[in-house]
Design a protein around this motif. Structure first.
Motif, PDB file in Angstrom:
ATOM      1  N   ASN A  64       0.859  -1.184   0.000  1.00  0.00           N
ATOM      2  CA  ASN A  64       0.000   0.000   0.000  1.00  0.00           C
ATOM      3  C   ASN A  64       0.900   1.241   0.000  1.00  0.00           C
ATOM      4  O   ASN A  64       2.135   1.126  -0.051  1.00  0.00           O
ATOM      5  N   ASN A  65       0.315   2.423   0.053  1.00  0.00           N
ATOM      6  CA  ASN A  65       1.108   3.662   0.012  1.00  0.00           C
ATOM      7  C   ASN A  65       1.986   3.854   1.232  1.00  0.00           C
ATOM      8  O   ASN A  65       2.931   4.640   1.206  1.00  0.00           O
ATOM      9  N   ALA A  66       1.683   3.145   2.325  1.00  0.00           N
ATOM     10  CA  ALA A  66       2.489   3.223   3.546  1.00  0.00           C
ATOM     11  C   ALA A  66       3.570   2.138   3.565  1.00  0.00           C
ATOM     12  O   ALA A  66       4.208   1.915   4.593  1.00  0.00           O
TER      13      ALA A  66
END
Length: 88
Positions: A64-66
């Motif tokens: 994911n973006n994290a």
């Protein structure tokens, strides 16, 4: 909810495919990838050490973006190629 949409590309009609992802693992509990070594560790856990040297596998790690791991997908798996003898 799954849906299918027919799209026109030139004179060809093709179906659109929708991929839906649902996880029961909390985002905070997913491994975080902060270096190539982290990714190596995750990939290493998924390979069978007894076959890694002779069965070729292509896997994708989804983040994911994290940079938390969403999942892994095995794209392909195959055996060794038959060696070709080069004439002298």
């Amino acid at each position: 909810m799954e849906s299918a949409v027919n799209l026109m590309y030139g004179k060809s009609m093709v179906a659109e495919v929708e991929l839906v992802y649902r996880s029961k693992v909390k985002a905070s509990e997913r491994p975080k990838i902060t270096s190539s070594n982290d990714a190596f560790k995750i990939f290493s856990e998924s390979w069978d050490r007894n076959t890694i040297e002779f069965i070729e596998q292509f896997k994708v790690l989804f983040l994911n973006n994290a940079l938390r791991v969403l999942g892994m997908f095995e794209v392909s798996k195959g055996g060794p190629a038959i060696p070709q003898q080069i004439p002298n």
